[in-house]
Design a protein around this motif. Structure first.
Motif, mmCIF file in Angstrom:
data_model
loop_
_atom_site.group_PDB
_atom_site.id
_atom_site.type_symbol
_atom_site.label_atom_id
_atom_site.label_comp_id
_atom_site.label_asym_id
_atom_site.label_seq_id
_atom_site.Cartn_x
_atom_site.Cartn_y
_atom_site.Cartn_z
ATOM 1 N N UNK A 120 0.853 -1.187 0.000
ATOM 2 C CA UNK A 120 0.000 0.000 0.000
ATOM 3 C C UNK A 120 0.890 1.238 0.000
ATOM 4 N N UNK A 121 0.565 2.242 -0.835
ATOM 5 C CA UNK A 121 1.394 3.423 -0.963
ATOM 6 C C UNK A 121 1.463 4.242 0.310
ATOM 7 N N UNK A 122 2.616 4.940 0.465
ATOM 8 C CA UNK A 122 2.826 5.736 1.671
ATOM 9 C C UNK A 122 1.833 6.885 1.788
ATOM 10 N N UNK A 123 1.481 7.509 0.666
ATOM 11 C CA UNK A 123 0.552 8.641 0.721
ATOM 12 C C UNK A 123 -0.833 8.175 1.147
ATOM 13 N N UNK A 129 -1.757 5.906 3.097
ATOM 14 C CA UNK A 129 -1.900 5.584 4.519
ATOM 15 C C UNK A 129 -1.333 6.689 5.412
ATOM 16 N N UNK A 130 -0.978 7.825 4.815
ATOM 17 C CA UNK A 130 -0.391 8.915 5.594
ATOM 18 C C UNK A 130 -1.442 9.582 6.474
ATOM 19 N N UNK A 131 -1.037 10.144 7.620
ATOM 20 C CA UNK A 131 -1.991 10.851 8.487
ATOM 21 C C UNK A 131 -2.690 12.004 7.780
ATOM 22 N N UNK A 132 -1.957 12.761 6.945
ATOM 23 C CA UNK A 132 -2.568 13.899 6.253
ATOM 24 C C UNK A 132 -3.684 13.448 5.319
ATOM 25 N N UNK A 133 -3.415 12.388 4.538
ATOM 26 C CA UNK A 133 -4.434 11.921 3.599
ATOM 27 C C UNK A 133 -5.646 11.366 4.340
ATOM 28 N N UNK A 179 -5.228 16.507 -5.088
ATOM 29 C CA UNK A 179 -4.875 17.835 -4.597
ATOM 30 C C UNK A 179 -5.176 17.983 -3.104
ATOM 31 N N UNK A 180 -5.123 16.877 -2.360
ATOM 32 C CA UNK A 180 -5.489 16.964 -0.950
ATOM 33 C C UNK A 180 -4.521 17.841 -0.161
ATOM 34 N N UNK A 181 -3.239 17.871 -0.554
ATOM 35 C CA UNK A 181 -2.279 18.757 0.124
ATOM 36 C C UNK A 181 -2.704 20.220 -0.021
ATOM 37 N N UNK A 182 -3.176 20.580 -1.216
ATOM 38 C CA UNK A 182 -3.585 21.960 -1.451
ATOM 39 C C UNK A 182 -4.839 22.304 -0.643
ATOM 40 N N UNK A 208 4.235 8.985 -7.520
ATOM 41 C CA UNK A 208 3.951 8.145 -8.684
ATOM 42 C C UNK A 208 3.067 6.970 -8.292
ATOM 43 N N UNK A 209 3.394 6.326 -7.180
ATOM 44 C CA UNK A 209 2.587 5.201 -6.700
ATOM 45 C C UNK A 209 1.146 5.619 -6.450
ATOM 46 N N UNK A 210 0.990 6.789 -5.858
ATOM 47 C CA UNK A 210 -0.358 7.276 -5.541
ATOM 48 C C UNK A 210 -1.147 7.558 -6.815
ATOM 49 N N UNK A 211 -0.494 8.164 -7.822
ATOM 50 C CA UNK A 211 -1.182 8.476 -9.065
ATOM 51 C C UNK A 211 -1.527 7.206 -9.836
ATOM 52 N N UNK A 212 -0.657 6.210 -9.799
ATOM 53 C CA UNK A 212 -0.973 4.936 -10.437
ATOM 54 C C UNK A 212 -2.193 4.315 -9.768
ATOM 55 N N UNK A 213 -2.241 4.400 -8.451
ATOM 56 C CA UNK A 213 -3.382 3.871 -7.712
ATOM 57 C C UNK A 213 -4.665 4.605 -8.074
#
Length: 312
Positions: free
Chosen positions: A1-4, A6-10, A59-62, A181-186
């Motif tokens: 599973x990609x790091x983004x 499962x990240x707290x921010x996401x 664009x969740x960071x934005x 890249x992993x997140x966008x592929x997902x």
């Protein structure tokens, strides 16, 4: 599973910002998916349009950063439109449904092309106050350099996805860019065979270019070139420079195809700097009561991308 993923921010974003679905056409299969965050009193928000491989959450960071500073931010995922005019008419109806007279548009790759086409489409009664274009293009003939380009519109979805994935960076990349890249592929895998990104791009890669007499009605147009590896060719970037000779550019040394994911702090600061010129006007994308706090954040910002204005 990609790091983004499962990240707290996401996960904080997904748990606090609801995904909305809106139908504005007679065809109820055309569903706009969007996140609308920040103060509803803002009547000229910034809207983010994703690339072909993107969903509204790329664009969740934005959303997290800009709404924290008082901005209203909307990110979109497109319905299936097979024609540029159809897309532009649908987008206009969406803005009407949201009671938005004018907006700022941030477009990434295909999203940037669609943002430009919408500004062109509404040039007689402008709906776009400003543009920020990230790794975007102005003429789809640049894709005719490959044997596959003219047949994109005939391809089944799985073949189109393979081609799009082939444009992602290969070889060693830093961990943050690899996570992006992993997140966008997902995200791309989540799009169904008749998904919005696939539907939007198939026919538009056959033809499409900007009318230089119609696109310049927005008060500001900004380009955001990334100097490391990306899917955008040098020729495509040069065409953008010619089309927007007076645009202020944010020079980012790295960021690849998705700087809004892997260099989000720089992109967010750049967006802030761009939008500051509208503070105190009816086209402000920020709650007026938050301006002072936002100014402090800009002053504290470090590692900002350098900007310059190119004169024709």
């Amino acid at each position: 599973m990609g790091a983004i993923k499962i990240s707290p921010d996401y996960n904080w974003f997904r748990s606090t910002v609801p995904l909305k679905k809106i139908i504005v056409d007679d065809d109820d299969t055309k569903v706009w998916s969007l996140y609308d965050a920040g103060p509803r009193t803002v009547r000229c928000p910034i809207i983010f349009l994703p690339p072909v491989s993107g969903t509204a959450d790329v664009f969740f960071h934005q959303i997290l950063a800009l709404t924290g500073w008082g901005y209203r931010v909307i990110t979109l995922q497109y319905p299936i439109y097979w024609d540029l005019l159809e897309f532009c008419d649908g987008f206009r109806k969406l803005l009407d449904d949201l009671h938005l007279d004018k907006v700022h548009l941030f477009g990434a790759s295909l999203g940037g092309f669609l943002a430009q086409k919408f500004a062109e489409y509404t040039h007689k009664s402008p709906r776009v106050q400003s543009l920020i274009l990230c790794n975007s293009f102005s003429d789809t003939s640049i894709f005719n350099q490959t044997w596959t380009a003219n047949s994109f519109w005939l391809m089944p979805a799985f073949m189109l996805k393979k081609i799009v994935l082939g444009n992602f960076a290969s070889g060693p990349v830093d961990p943050v860019m690899a996570d992006a890249i992993d997140f966008m592929v997902d995200r791309l895998k989540l799009l169904s065979q008749s998904g919005p990104a696939v539907g939007s791009v198939k026919r538009e890669l056959r033809y499409g270019y900007m009318d230089g007499h119609k696109h310049c009605d927005c008060s500001t147009a900004m380009t955001e070139p990334v100097f490391d590896q990306s899917a955008l060719s040098t020729d495509a970037k040069e065409e953008m420079y010619k089309l927007y000779p007076n645009a202020r550019r944010a020079h980012m040394k790295t960021g690849g195809n998705f700087p809004y994911l892997c260099r989000s702090a720089e992109v967010n600061l750049y967006v802030q700097i761009h939008l500051r010129q509208f503070h105190g006007t009816r086209y402000a994308a920020i709650d007026p009561s938050m301006v002072s706090a936002e100014e402090l954040e800009v002053q504290k910002g470090c590692s900002a991308p350098s900007t310059e204005t190119e004169e024709s």
